[in-house]
Enzyme design. Structure first.
Site, PDB file in Angstrom:
ATOM      1  N   HIS A   1      26.015  11.842  -5.136  1.00  0.00           N
ATOM      2  CA  HIS A   1      25.190  12.939  -5.662  1.00  0.00           C
ATOM      3  C   HIS A   1      25.360  13.109  -7.155  1.00  0.00           C
ATOM      4  CE1 HIS A   1      28.119  16.137  -6.639  1.00  0.00           C
ATOM      5  NE2 HIS A   1      28.869  15.535  -5.733  1.00  0.00           N
ATOM      6  N   CYS A   2      24.402  13.804  -7.724  1.00  0.00           N
ATOM      7  CA  CYS A   2      24.493  14.313  -9.083  1.00  0.00           C
ATOM      8  C   CYS A   2      23.967  15.747  -8.986  1.00  0.00           C
ATOM      9  CB  CYS A   2      23.734  13.425 -10.080  1.00  0.00           C
ATOM     10  SG  CYS A   2      22.058  12.966  -9.594  1.00  0.00           S
ATOM     11  N   ARG A   3      23.381  16.262 -10.029  1.00  0.00           N
ATOM     12  CA  ARG A   3      22.899  17.640  -9.959  1.00  0.00           C
ATOM     13  C   ARG A   3      21.671  17.761  -9.055  1.00  0.00           C
ATOM     14  NH1 ARG A   3      20.011  20.231 -14.104  1.00  0.00           N
ATOM     15  NH2 ARG A   3      19.715  22.382 -13.532  1.00  0.00           N
TER      16      ARG A   3
END
Length: 185
Positions: free
Chosen positions: A122-124
């Site tokens: 994941h990232c933002r």
């Protein structure tokens, strides 16, 4: 131009929908390859949801505490049984995400080596950094060319890696092609 030279514009076209527009992801999390999930900070911070999905490993491609990062770490997941790895990447055209390609591929590979291993990358937003790392993993460990890897992820999730990340994937594609690393060579 050889079969393995790809332009950023061609990749952008592949990421866009049929109308030539980009869409933000319609889900917080999507399984983009068997046992590999890509998603956003909302799911990353919801340990109950992660456990329900059966996630055993988390690769945070946006570790940090600015507005463009997700402020989690190994301590955040203490007691959950989830193995954590973080990378302090920024989602900008000039950030060199390629320095994390091998490290990310190694982490994903180790996660999937576990019998019931499932990895959440994941990232933002789960839109640029995290899908780029998954595409690099597919290229490095599954010997897919950039078209195959990007298409596979895009079929499962709306993505839009920034042009800098797409250039870095193009460079990886050319390197792997020169080394004869693709199945279809």
């Amino acid at each position: 131009m050889s079969d393995y030279e790809v332009s950023v514009q061609q990749l952008n076209d592949l990421c866009a929908n049929g109308d030539g527009y980009y869409s933000m992801p319609t889900h917080h999390v999507d399984e983009v390859f068997p046992r590999i999930y890509v998603g956003n900070a909302i799911v990353a911070m919801n340990t109950m949801r992660l456990k329900k999905l059966g996630i055993t490993h988390i690769l945070n491609a946006a570790e940090g505490n600015s507005f463009m990062h997700v402020n989690t770490n190994a301590e955040f997941y203490t007691g959950t049984g989830i193995t954590y790895h973080g990378m302090g990447a920024s989602d900008t055209d000039h950030f060199d995400l390629s320095i994390y390609f091998e490290e990310g591929a190694n982490f994903i590979e180790k996660a999937l080596a576990h019998k019931d291993g499932k990895v959440y990358v994941h990232c933002r937003e789960g839109y640029s950094r995290s899908p780029t790392l998954v595409i690099a993993y597919l290229m490095l460990r599954h010997r897919m060319d950039i078209w195959s890897a990007l298409s596979m992820v895009r079929q499962k999730r709306e993505i839009g890696p920034n042009d800098g990340f797409l250039r870095q994937l193009c460079h990886l594609n050319e390197m792997l092609a020169a080394e004869g690393k693709f199945w279809n060579q």
